[in-house]
Scaffold this active site. Structure first.
Site, PDB file in Angstrom:
ATOM      1  N   PHE A   1     -50.680 -42.163  92.166  1.00  0.00           N
ATOM      2  CA  PHE A   1     -49.292 -42.626  92.364  1.00  0.00           C
ATOM      3  C   PHE A   1     -48.256 -41.528  92.172  1.00  0.00           C
ATOM      4  O   PHE A   1     -47.090 -41.809  91.988  1.00  0.00           O
ATOM      5  CB  PHE A   1     -48.973 -43.816  91.445  1.00  0.00           C
ATOM      6  CG  PHE A   1     -50.003 -44.898  91.471  1.00  0.00           C
ATOM      7  CD1 PHE A   1     -50.202 -45.664  92.605  1.00  0.00           C
ATOM      8  CD2 PHE A   1     -50.813 -45.128  90.377  1.00  0.00           C
ATOM      9  CE1 PHE A   1     -51.177 -46.648  92.640  1.00  0.00           C
ATOM     10  CE2 PHE A   1     -51.791 -46.108  90.395  1.00  0.00           C
ATOM     11  CZ  PHE A   1     -51.974 -46.876  91.532  1.00  0.00           C
TER      12      PHE A   1
ATOM     13  N   GLY B   1     -56.306 -43.283  97.160  1.00  0.00           N
ATOM     14  CA  GLY B   1     -56.375 -44.735  97.290  1.00  0.00           C
ATOM     15  C   GLY B   1     -55.939 -45.299  98.618  1.00  0.00           C
ATOM     16  O   GLY B   1     -56.400 -46.375  99.015  1.00  0.00           O
TER      17      GLY B   1
ATOM     18  N   ARG C   1     -46.357 -46.354 114.071  1.00  0.00           N
ATOM     19  CA  ARG C   1     -47.676 -46.812 114.489  1.00  0.00           C
ATOM     20  C   ARG C   1     -48.554 -47.066 113.262  1.00  0.00           C
ATOM     21  O   ARG C   1     -48.611 -46.248 112.348  1.00  0.00           O
ATOM     22  CB  ARG C   1     -48.296 -45.742 115.369  1.00  0.00           C
ATOM     23  CG  ARG C   1     -49.633 -46.082 115.981  1.00  0.00           C
ATOM     24  CD  ARG C   1     -50.114 -44.843 116.728  1.00  0.00           C
ATOM     25  NE  ARG C   1     -51.371 -45.050 117.431  1.00  0.00           N
ATOM     26  CZ  ARG C   1     -52.203 -44.062 117.720  1.00  0.00           C
ATOM     27  NH1 ARG C   1     -51.906 -42.816 117.354  1.00  0.00           N
ATOM     28  NH2 ARG C   1     -53.322 -44.287 118.362  1.00  0.00           N
TER      29      ARG C   1
ATOM     30  N   PRO D   1     -54.573 -51.557 110.078  1.00  0.00           N
ATOM     31  CA  PRO D   1     -53.870 -52.704 109.478  1.00  0.00           C
ATOM     32  C   PRO D   1     -54.473 -53.140 108.152  1.00  0.00           C
ATOM     33  O   PRO D   1     -53.751 -53.597 107.264  1.00  0.00           O
ATOM     34  CB  PRO D   1     -53.986 -53.797 110.547  1.00  0.00           C
ATOM     35  CG  PRO D   1     -55.084 -53.359 111.464  1.00  0.00           C
ATOM     36  CD  PRO D   1     -55.096 -51.870 111.421  1.00  0.00           C
ATOM     37  N   LYS D   2     -55.773 -53.000 107.980  1.00  0.00           N
ATOM     38  CA  LYS D   2     -56.387 -53.400 106.711  1.00  0.00           C
ATOM     39  C   LYS D   2     -55.945 -52.469 105.583  1.00  0.00           C
ATOM     40  O   LYS D   2     -55.599 -52.922 104.477  1.00  0.00           O
ATOM     41  CB  LYS D   2     -57.917 -53.421 106.826  1.00  0.00           C
ATOM     42  CG  LYS D   2     -58.613 -53.929 105.571  1.00  0.00           C
ATOM     43  CD  LYS D   2     -60.128 -54.017 105.736  1.00  0.00           C
ATOM     44  CE  LYS D   2     -60.540 -55.210 106.564  1.00  0.00           C
ATOM     45  NZ  LYS D   2     -62.006 -55.454 106.517  1.00  0.00           N
TER      46      LYS D   2
ATOM     47  N   GLN E   1     -52.057 -51.130 101.039  1.00  0.00           N
ATOM     48  CA  GLN E   1     -50.925 -50.382 100.510  1.00  0.00           C
ATOM     49  C   GLN E   1     -49.747 -51.294 100.193  1.00  0.00           C
ATOM     50  O   GLN E   1     -49.127 -51.182  99.136  1.00  0.00           O
ATOM     51  CB  GLN E   1     -50.500 -49.320 101.521  1.00  0.00           C
ATOM     52  CG  GLN E   1     -51.423 -48.134 101.594  1.00  0.00           C
ATOM     53  CD  GLN E   1     -51.390 -47.323 100.316  1.00  0.00           C
ATOM     54  OE1 GLN E   1     -50.460 -46.575 100.057  1.00  0.00           O
ATOM     55  NE2 GLN E   1     -52.398 -47.491  99.490  1.00  0.00           N
TER      56      GLN E   1
ATOM     57  N   LYS F   1     -44.855 -43.071 110.695  1.00  0.00           N
ATOM     58  CA  LYS F   1     -43.685 -42.704 109.908  1.00  0.00           C
ATOM     59  C   LYS F   1     -43.967 -42.680 108.405  1.00  0.00           C
ATOM     60  O   LYS F   1     -43.093 -42.337 107.621  1.00  0.00           O
ATOM     61  CB  LYS F   1     -42.529 -43.676 110.179  1.00  0.00           C
ATOM     62  CG  LYS F   1     -42.031 -43.619 111.608  1.00  0.00           C
ATOM     63  CD  LYS F   1     -40.571 -44.010 111.730  1.00  0.00           C
ATOM     64  CE  LYS F   1     -40.313 -45.471 111.494  1.00  0.00           C
ATOM     65  NZ  LYS F   1     -38.907 -45.826 111.748  1.00  0.00           N
TER      66      LYS F   1
ATOM     67  N   GLY G   1     -46.933 -45.575 102.546  1.00  0.00           N
ATOM     68  CA  GLY G   1     -47.289 -45.789 101.145  1.00  0.00           C
ATOM     69  C   GLY G   1     -46.123 -45.877 100.186  1.00  0.00           C
ATOM     70  O   GLY G   1     -46.230 -46.518  99.136  1.00  0.00           O
ATOM     71  N   GLU G   2     -44.981 -45.234 100.509  1.00  0.00           N
ATOM     72  CA  GLU G   2     -43.827 -45.262  99.603  1.00  0.00           C
ATOM     73  C   GLU G   2     -42.878 -46.411  99.927  1.00  0.00           C
ATOM     74  O   GLU G   2     -42.424 -47.132  99.039  1.00  0.00           O
ATOM     75  CB  GLU G   2     -43.045 -43.940  99.684  1.00  0.00           C
ATOM     76  CG  GLU G   2     -43.871 -42.693  99.796  1.00  0.00           C
ATOM     77  CD  GLU G   2     -44.573 -42.298  98.525  1.00  0.00           C
ATOM     78  OE1 GLU G   2     -44.188 -42.773  97.454  1.00  0.00           O
ATOM     79  OE2 GLU G   2     -45.518 -41.495  98.598  1.00  0.00           O
TER      80      GLU G   2
END
Length: 731
Positions: A234, A462, A621, A625-626, A631, A694, A697-698
């Site tokens: 993280f 992760g 994009r 999707p999983k 995330q 783009k 995760g954040e």
């Protein structure tokens, strides 16, 4: 951009490394290294500021199995050369065992090395350190900032505030947060001659490599860092911390491979954290809710020896909403603490709580629906630099969220909806995070058996780097994912940037795409030049590859397999190196989101329960999707922690963190989590990078805490301006 069929990208592929992880076959940092490792345990300072006057080691050294006790009094002096590849924080990084100065409670002051972990742990408790303690400064509210603040201004905010028909002033506070990843920080260090190998928990293998090369004064190529698996990070494994130098030093002094694993308690002192913030907002608007001016006064904690500043904390207030007049001042406050670090959504998640709470307060003040208020203030371009947005589908996020969440069914009046003893409230918030790209390289090898190996020195803490890169490579090469192996986490592999800032998919993904495209074209060229190939003299652009077979696009029967072509040409493999170098963009590139939340608050006890949450995201994009759902839902869980549970409690007499454990530092558990959902609006961003992503995760964390805080206000009528929102604060 590849013209290949897209079969793997966009498919809900399960993690290719999932079986290794659930069966225990994945090797994390503490699992790595050679046979015969010995164990190191750090002794931490018990004062928050001062000097060491004596270190008593005889009792520890007399214990069976103890090999060495190192401290500033007997440790060799290290060069500690400048490290241009580090985070380059202003100040001077902590130098392990090089002097007698104590900068913070828990600072490493000695290390014990023994043949077993039990012996090292016991002996470490026998080391006694005498100090000359000084007054400790750990309170952000009472300390003074140092140095020149970061500032930004456009227009004349003070004049606009003074003449506005509506003016508001709010002060928000965010507690310090710790990463608390499942895997603790761990290092195994081994010297062979002048070459050092490190098995390390890191988000960026180049960081410990550069740090140890600088600290020991050796060439970077003499340091190899291996990190194939990371059990969560993280952000705080993005830089090298002092314990890796201690492990390497202990290994050099003993001549043996040394394993050093930080305890859960030591993670609170030995690595970084999201710093505490004080954030004051002044806001001016028309009576209809159109923002005319905002001012931002921001203060955050940093260490006394390095200055950690999150410039992203200023970005949101500059570009998210139409605001003609803006003034920002960001000051860092040096305290007797260890240096903070980036934590998921760094800067942006902090500013989001203040700004999105302020927008919610404005919505209730003006009587404008919170979603409509945000639409009213939607900008046509980035006001901070005048650039058009590459893509910005935030309005679409609002509309999808309103429809799917059932936002319009809410009673807009606070404290008006009940379910028995529970007060029910809904809230929402916007989210934004910058789209970052960095140079990267990858090696791609197609073997004669029709399988491919792709290598890059990136990481996977992760989000699923192994899997997403496999998907990109599979489509570019025209192979099934099962025929592609992706390797990462080794400085001997081609260079990659830090695995953080949501930049890995854009950067490493683009270089994997480039490398695989180049290799596919090279193999096609081999086929069309081979008189024995059924593709001989066929135009290159007319050939595609599917399931490992090259064929004419409009005549699938005419072709041959990779295997047939390479075997016939006596090629064991074909190999290329892909690279990606981002170009300067003339657009403003961000990922966006809208988060909707429903909470229930016990009217008598103040207990808060999250009933449901929906996030709608514009992240370009979606490769997998999983993985994206993993995330987004994980970020919602983290946001629940930040909003309702997590905070550090410090004893300001000596700087000790009182709740440095998972029993007292509360994080969400299964009982706190229910009915979380994410939706991704369609649309790639080709301005951002060749594969149209783009970063995800954040941004999926950024809006969670303010959405929950706004829902708590709607439920109770009480505005919580400090995080976490505890039951006590609502009573």
């Amino acid at each position: 951009m590849s013209t290949q069929p897209q079969a793997a990208v966009g498919a809900p592929l399960s993690r290719v490394d999932g079986r290794l992880k659930v069966t225990g076959a994945a090797t994390y940092a503490a699992d790595g290294g050679p046979e015969g490792v010995v164990h190191a345990v750090i002794v931490d300072s018990s004062i928050g500021r001062g000097r060491i006057t004596a270190v008593h080691t005889k009792a520890a050294e007399s214990q069976a199995g103890v090999l060495l006790v190192l401290h500033h009094g007997n440790a060799p002096k290290l060069p500690y050369l400048p490290n241009p590849d580090s985070l380059n924080l202003p100040g001077e990084r902590l130098r392990a065992f090089q002097d007698d100065v104590v900068h913070f409670f828990g600072q490493p002051v000695a290390v014990v090395v023994a043949t077993t972990l039990e012996a090292a742990t016991h002996a470490a408790r026998l080391v006694r350190v005498d100090y000359r303690a000084e007054e400790t400064r750990t309170e952000l509210a009472s300390a003074s900032p140092a140095g020149e603040p970061l500032t930004y201004a456009r227009g004349d905010a003070e004049t606009a505030l003074g003449s506005a028909p509506l003016r508001m002033r709010m002060a928000y506070r965010m507690s310090r947060l710790h990463h608390n990843a499942m895997e603790p920080h761990a290092t195994v260090a081994q010297w062979k001659g002048k070459r050092l190998t490190l098995w390390e928990k890191t988000q960026w293998v180049a960081s410990p490599q550069a740090e140890l090369a600088a600290n020991f004064g050796i060439p970077a190529q003499d340091v190899r860092v291996i990190s194939p698996f990371v059990g969560g990070a993280f952000g705080n494994a993005g830089r090298a911390w002092p314990h890796i130098t201690i492990a390497a030093l202990a290994a050099r002094e003993t001549g043996l491979p040394v394993k050093l694993v930080l305890t859960r308690r030591q993670l609170y002192f030995g690595t970084g954290y999201r710093p505490a913030y004080e954030y004051e907002v002044q806001l001016a608007s028309t009576l209809g809710g159109r923002i005319t001016a905002m001012t931002h006064e921001i203060r955050s904690e940093t260490s006394s020896y390095e200055t950690f500043a999150e410039t992203g904390v200023m970005t949101t207030g500059q570009m998210l909403y139409t605001t003609p007049h803006v003034s920002q001042t960001y000051r860092t406050v040096p305290l007797d603490v260890n240096t903070p670090a980036a934590m998921r959504g760094p800067g942006f998640s902090t500013s989001a709580f203040a700004i999105e709470s302020a927008l919610d307060e404005l919505a209730y003040k003006t009587g404008v629906d919170p979603v409509e208020l945000r639409k009213i203030n939607e900008p046509a371009s980035d006001q901070s630099n005048g650039r058009p947005f590459s893509t910005r589908r935030l309005r679409e996020c609002y509309d999808v969220g309103v429809r799917e969440f059932g936002w319009n069914r809410r009673n807009p009046k606070p404290r008006a909806t009940r379910d028995g003893d529970w007060l029910i409230g809904t809230g929402m918030a916007s989210a934004v995070y910058e789209t970052l790209r960095r140079p990267a390289k990858a090696q791609v090898r197609l073997r004669a058996d029709g399988t491919a190996l792709v290598r890059s020195a990136t990481s996977d803490m992760g989000p699923g780097t192994y899997t997403s890169m496999t998907q990109v490579a599979a489509d570019a090469l025209g192979l099934s994912p099962q025929k592609v192996t992706f390797r990462l986490g080794d400085t001997d592999m081609p260079m990659a940037p830090v695995h953080g800032g949501s930049l890995t998919m854009a950067s490493v993904g683009s270089t994997v795409q480039a490398g695989c495209d180049a290799l596919r074209r090279q193999v096609i060229a081999l086929a069309v030049q081979d008189p024995r190939s059924p593709l001989y003299r066929i135009p290159v652009e007319a050939i595609t590859v599917r399931a490992g077979r090259l064929h004419v696009a409009d005549d699938p029967g005419r072709g041959e397999t990779y295997r047939q072509l390479l075997v016939r040409n006596e090629r064991d493999y074909v190999e290329v190196q892909g690279s990606y170098e981002p170009t300067e963009s003339r657009t403003s590139m961000y990922a966006y989101g809208a988060v909707f939340a429903e909470v229930a608050v016990d009217a008598d006890l103040g207990l808060i329960r999250v009933r449901r949450m929906l996030g709608v995201f514009d992240a370009g994009r979606i490769i997998s999707p999983k993985l994206a759902d993993s995330q987004a839902i994980g970020a919602m869980v983290g946001g629940i922690g930040a909003a309702l549970l997590e905070h550090t409690t410090t004893d300001h007499r000596d700087g000790r963190i009182v709740n440095a454990n998972l029993a007292d530092y509360l994080v969400p558990v299964n009982a706190d989590v229910r009915n979380l959902k994410a939706i991704y609006v369609d649309g790639r961003d080709d301005e951002a990078d060749p594969i149209g992503v783009k970063g995800l995760g954040e941004v999926v964390l950024v809006g969670v805490a303010p959405a929950l805080a706004n829902a708590v206000f709607h439920a109770t009528g009480h505005r919580a301006r400090s995080l976490p929102i505890t039951a006590e604060s609502l009573l």
